[in-house]
Every structure is written in structure tokens, then in C-alpha cells.
Scaffold this motif. Structure first.
Motif, mmCIF file in Angstrom:
data_model
loop_
_atom_site.group_PDB
_atom_site.id
_atom_site.type_symbol
_atom_site.label_atom_id
_atom_site.label_comp_id
_atom_site.label_asym_id
_atom_site.label_seq_id
_atom_site.Cartn_x
_atom_site.Cartn_y
_atom_site.Cartn_z
ATOM 1 N N ASP A 19 0.814 -1.216 0.000
ATOM 2 C CA ASP A 19 0.000 0.000 0.000
ATOM 3 C C ASP A 19 0.846 1.265 0.000
ATOM 4 O OD1 ASP A 19 -2.354 -1.426 -0.020
ATOM 5 O OD2 ASP A 19 -2.595 -1.391 2.166
ATOM 6 N N GLU A 20 2.065 1.168 0.545
ATOM 7 C CA GLU A 20 2.908 2.352 0.688
ATOM 8 C C GLU A 20 3.826 2.594 -0.512
ATOM 9 O OE1 GLU A 20 2.653 4.620 3.057
ATOM 10 O OE2 GLU A 20 0.965 3.422 3.780
ATOM 11 N N LEU A 21 4.077 1.582 -1.319
ATOM 12 C CA LEU A 21 4.973 1.746 -2.462
ATOM 13 C C LEU A 21 4.308 2.576 -3.562
ATOM 14 C CD1 LEU A 21 6.436 -1.872 -2.733
ATOM 15 C CD2 LEU A 21 7.679 0.199 -2.049
ATOM 16 N N PRO A 22 5.084 3.330 -4.317
ATOM 17 C CA PRO A 22 4.494 4.123 -5.411
ATOM 18 C C PRO A 22 3.942 3.212 -6.504
ATOM 19 C CG PRO A 22 6.895 4.183 -5.506
ATOM 20 C CD PRO A 22 6.543 3.527 -4.217
ATOM 21 N N GLY A 23 2.806 3.610 -7.080
ATOM 22 C CA GLY A 23 2.174 2.761 -8.087
ATOM 23 C C GLY A 23 1.175 1.820 -7.443
ATOM 24 N N ARG A 24 0.704 0.866 -8.219
ATOM 25 C CA ARG A 24 -0.291 -0.094 -7.718
ATOM 26 C C ARG A 24 0.364 -1.463 -7.585
ATOM 27 N NH1 ARG A 24 -5.721 0.254 -11.144
ATOM 28 N NH2 ARG A 24 -6.292 -1.229 -9.491
ATOM 29 N N TRP A 25 0.401 -1.968 -6.365
ATOM 30 C CA TRP A 25 1.007 -3.253 -6.054
ATOM 31 C C TRP A 25 -0.007 -4.152 -5.357
ATOM 32 C CZ3 TRP A 25 6.362 -4.238 -6.902
ATOM 33 C CH2 TRP A 25 7.119 -3.124 -7.296
ATOM 34 N N ARG A 26 0.110 -5.438 -5.584
ATOM 35 C CA ARG A 26 -0.685 -6.411 -4.829
ATOM 36 C C ARG A 26 0.273 -7.389 -4.152
ATOM 37 N NH1 ARG A 26 -1.034 -8.204 -10.143
ATOM 38 N NH2 ARG A 26 -0.477 -10.404 -10.488
ATOM 39 N N GLN A 82 17.561 -11.762 12.500
ATOM 40 C CA GLN A 82 17.404 -10.329 12.774
ATOM 41 C C GLN A 82 15.909 -10.043 12.836
ATOM 42 O OE1 GLN A 82 19.937 -8.267 13.401
ATOM 43 N NE2 GLN A 82 21.521 -9.789 12.951
ATOM 44 N N ASP A 83 15.337 -10.095 14.029
ATOM 45 C CA ASP A 83 13.888 -10.053 14.182
ATOM 46 C C ASP A 83 13.241 -8.752 13.724
ATOM 47 O OD1 ASP A 83 13.951 -12.587 15.209
ATOM 48 O OD2 ASP A 83 13.936 -11.947 17.308
ATOM 49 N N GLU A 84 13.991 -7.673 13.665
ATOM 50 C CA GLU A 84 13.388 -6.391 13.341
ATOM 51 C C GLU A 84 13.756 -5.915 11.940
ATOM 52 O OE1 GLU A 84 14.405 -3.662 16.422
ATOM 53 O OE2 GLU A 84 13.242 -4.732 17.951
ATOM 54 N N GLU A 85 14.160 -6.845 11.085
ATOM 55 C CA GLU A 85 14.535 -6.477 9.727
ATOM 56 C C GLU A 85 13.983 -7.477 8.718
ATOM 57 O OE1 GLU A 85 18.790 -4.169 10.420
ATOM 58 O OE2 GLU A 85 18.798 -6.307 9.951
ATOM 59 N N TYR A 86 13.790 -6.999 7.500
ATOM 60 C CA TYR A 86 13.353 -7.829 6.383
ATOM 61 C C TYR A 86 14.338 -7.676 5.226
ATOM 62 C CZ TYR A 86 8.791 -8.396 8.640
ATOM 63 O OH TYR A 86 7.784 -8.710 9.513
ATOM 64 N N LEU A 87 14.311 -8.645 4.318
ATOM 65 C CA LEU A 87 15.081 -8.570 3.083
ATOM 66 C C LEU A 87 14.097 -8.432 1.921
ATOM 67 C CD1 LEU A 87 17.727 -11.417 3.609
ATOM 68 C CD2 LEU A 87 18.048 -8.952 3.912
ATOM 69 N N PRO A 107 19.960 -6.099 -9.864
ATOM 70 C CA PRO A 107 19.590 -5.052 -8.896
ATOM 71 C C PRO A 107 19.472 -5.663 -7.499
ATOM 72 C CG PRO A 107 17.646 -5.757 -10.084
ATOM 73 C CD PRO A 107 18.801 -6.542 -10.671
ATOM 74 N N ASP A 108 20.617 -5.958 -6.887
ATOM 75 C CA ASP A 108 20.644 -6.699 -5.627
ATOM 76 C C ASP A 108 19.685 -6.126 -4.585
ATOM 77 O OD1 ASP A 108 22.482 -8.614 -6.413
ATOM 78 O OD2 ASP A 108 24.181 -7.316 -5.947
ATOM 79 N N GLY A 109 19.173 -7.029 -3.730
ATOM 80 C CA GLY A 109 18.205 -6.662 -2.719
ATOM 81 C C GLY A 109 18.801 -5.831 -1.591
ATOM 82 N N ILE A 110 17.921 -5.377 -0.689
ATOM 83 C CA ILE A 110 18.340 -4.527 0.413
ATOM 84 C C ILE A 110 17.711 -4.996 1.717
ATOM 85 C CG2 ILE A 110 18.657 -2.500 -1.060
ATOM 86 C CD1 ILE A 110 15.986 -1.419 0.002
ATOM 87 N N VAL A 111 18.263 -4.518 2.825
ATOM 88 C CA VAL A 111 17.708 -4.739 4.155
ATOM 89 C C VAL A 111 16.789 -3.564 4.475
ATOM 90 C CG1 VAL A 111 18.226 -5.024 6.603
ATOM 91 C CG2 VAL A 111 19.791 -5.940 4.878
ATOM 92 N N VAL A 112 15.593 -3.864 5.008
ATOM 93 C CA VAL A 112 14.662 -2.799 5.388
ATOM 94 C C VAL A 112 14.180 -3.040 6.817
ATOM 95 C CG1 VAL A 112 13.903 -2.419 3.008
ATOM 96 C CG2 VAL A 112 12.625 -3.994 4.483
ATOM 97 N N PRO A 113 13.764 -1.986 7.518
ATOM 98 C CA PRO A 113 13.251 -2.144 8.880
ATOM 99 C C PRO A 113 11.852 -2.746 8.875
ATOM 100 C CG PRO A 113 13.074 0.139 8.197
ATOM 101 C CD PRO A 113 13.824 -0.566 7.100
ATOM 102 N N ARG A 118 8.776 3.221 6.610
ATOM 103 C CA ARG A 118 10.204 3.457 6.391
ATOM 104 C C ARG A 118 10.751 2.494 5.339
ATOM 105 N NH1 ARG A 118 12.621 2.382 11.922
ATOM 106 N NH2 ARG A 118 14.577 2.693 10.784
ATOM 107 N N ALA A 119 10.266 1.249 5.361
ATOM 108 C CA ALA A 119 10.724 0.267 4.374
ATOM 109 C C ALA A 119 10.371 0.715 2.962
ATOM 110 C CB ALA A 119 10.109 -1.100 4.673
ATOM 111 N N ALA A 120 9.169 1.244 2.787
ATOM 112 C CA ALA A 120 8.753 1.716 1.463
ATOM 113 C C ALA A 120 9.642 2.859 0.991
ATOM 114 C CB ALA A 120 7.291 2.160 1.498
ATOM 115 N N ASP A 121 10.010 3.756 1.911
ATOM 116 C CA ASP A 121 10.908 4.857 1.545
ATOM 117 C C ASP A 121 12.264 4.319 1.090
ATOM 118 O OD1 ASP A 121 9.002 6.753 2.130
ATOM 119 O OD2 ASP A 121 9.756 7.179 4.145
#
Length: 252
Positions: A19-26, A82-87, A107-113, A118-121
Motif C-alpha cells: 500500500d505504501e509503495l508508489p504505483g499499484r502493487w498487490r 534479525q527479528d526487526e529487519e526484512y530482506l 539489482p541486488d536486494g536490500i535490508v529494510v526495517p 520506512r521500508a517503502a521509503d
């Protein structure tokens, strides 16, 4: 040994992230009842770093895929231990000939909170621009190759890397130029197996070396493919009762 099982509410996180990412995602959430199930989607993960290593080395309880209206896909998992992070990683375009990926850097992945806002940003700033650029390059290449799509590739300009059971990364270059890149990136030639091996003793160093090799190969116009094909989880992963061998999985 502590139990590393992932009990996070990945489903809710992925829905909020979409819902937070730009554009329409499902968002589509998947729970895995057996170890092999994680590879049916992970084979398309477009990553040669953290995310592909996590898929190869850990038993994943679940994952989620976010899909944009134009077909772009993001793969989301909890970061192991890492309980408070996602890939979050890009997923390669489906139904595209392998030759279209030649010369396109992953386009290698990233770590997000674990905060979806914040993850969407972070994804918008650091992953989507690289993903969209690589996605467009692959689509352009695929269109250029369309008249030649029926001609099979002899694999002379591609390096395949495969995760071994011991955590090492095994590569089989088809040219001396590719072999030289592997040697310079830390791969060691195994004369008995006639392959190049990148030790998994230090996974962080291994990831950096694999990424460097992929970038240098790409600069030479040589494709690089990592296949996540472990036959069993690493020793520090969740223990499962008699898992069956995993089928080979691909990343581009």
C-alpha cells in the motif's frame, strides 16, 4: 542452539508495504510446509548478494511477493536471525530468454526495517530505481533478440554459479576471460572437479567476491547466473525431519 524460526507477521507487513509503495502493487503471501517449497519462487530472485545467500543457507518458513501492474515483482522475507529487519529483492522478469539478461547487472536486494512506511521509503530510494533500470534493459534486449529467440545459446558467454552443500559457490566458466575474472575475485581452481570454488568460510566476504565477479563479467558482456540449489539447510538453520533434496533454483 537457539531456534531461528521466523515468527514475524510477514503477511501483514507485506500488505502494508504494498500500500505504501508508489504505483499499484498487490501482495501474495506463501507459507512453506516443507523445505523444498521455498525454491519455487526464490529461483527468480534477481540478486547475487544477501537475499540469494539467505535462500540458500536458511530454511524459510514463509515469503511474500509484491507485484506491480507492469509485472515488476519484489520478493520479501524476514532477515534470518534479525527479528526487526526484512530482506527485499527484485525478481527477474518471467518468460524472457536468458540471453536478454546478458550485460545487465543484478539489482541486488536490500535490508529494510520492520516499519512498512520506512521500508517503502528505502525501497523507493535504493531498490526500485536500480530495478526499473535493469527491468527496462532486459525488456529492450528481449525485443532486440526476438527474431533470434528460436536459436539456442551455446552458453559460451555465460558463467553459472551453483551453491554447494558446504556453502561454497562453484563456477564453471566457458572462456579464459571469465576464468580470469573468477580467479581475480577469489575463486580457486579445483583441478579434480575442474571447477572454480569460492569458499563459504566467510559469507560476507563471499558475497562481496561474488558480486564483484558478477559486475566484472557483466562489463565484459558475459552473463552470470547463480543457482540456489542446496541439498540440505546449513547446520545453523532450523532442523527438519528428513527433508527431500531441493530442486535447482535460478537467479539471474
Amino acid at each position: 542452539m537457539p531456534d531461528p524460526r521466523d515468527t514475524r507477521d510477514l503477511e501483514s507487513f507485506a500488505m502494508a508495504l504494498a500500500d505504501e509503495l508508489p504505483g499499484r502493487w498487490r501482495s501474495e503471501y506463501h507459507r512453506h510446509t516443507v523445505y523444498d517449497d521455498q525454491f519455487s519462487l526464490a529461483e527468480d530472485v534477481w540478486d547475487m548478494n544477501l537475499v540469494s545467500a539467505a535462500v540458500a543457507q536458511y530454511v524459510l518458513e514463509h515469503d511474500a511477493v509484491l507485484t506491480r501492474d507492469d509485472g515488476a515483482r519484489l520478493y520479501v522475507i524476514g532477515r534470518p536471525r534479525q527479528d526487526e529487519e526484512y530482506l527485499v529483492a527484485a525478481m527477474a522478469p518471467a518468460d524472457v530468454v536468458p540471453e536478454a539478461f546478458r550485460g545487465v547487472r543484478e539489482p541486488d536486494g536490500i535490508v529494510v526495517p520492520d516499519d512498512p512506511f520506512r521500508a517503502a521509503d528505502d525501497i523507493t530510494a535504493h531498490l526500485l530505481p536500480r530495478y526499473d533500470k535493469a527491468f527496462a534493459q532486459v525488456q529492450h534486449n528481449a525485443q532486440s533478440l526476438a527474431p533470434q529467440a528460436a536459436v539456442p545459446s551455446d552458453g559460451a558467454d555465460r558463467v553459472e554459479m551453483t551453491w554447494a552443500d558446504d556453502g561454497g559457490l562453484v563456477a564453471r566458466p566457458a572462456s579464459e576471460d571469465a576464468a580470469a575474472v573468477l580467479r581475480d575475485s577469489g575463486f580457486v581452481y579445483d583441478e579434480r572437479q575442474q571447477t572454480y570454488v569460492l569458499s563459504g568460510d566467510d559469507t560476507a566476504a563471499q558475497g562481496r567476491s561474488a558480486r564483484a565477479a558478477g559486475a566484472r563479467l557483466s562489463a565484459l558482456g558475459i552473463g552470470a547466473v547463480i543457482r540456489n540449489a542446496p541439498s540440505k539447510p546449513a547446520l545453523d538453520t532450523t532442523t527438519r525431519a528428513a527433508p527431500t533434496p531441493a530442486k535447482p533454483a535460478r537467479t539471474r
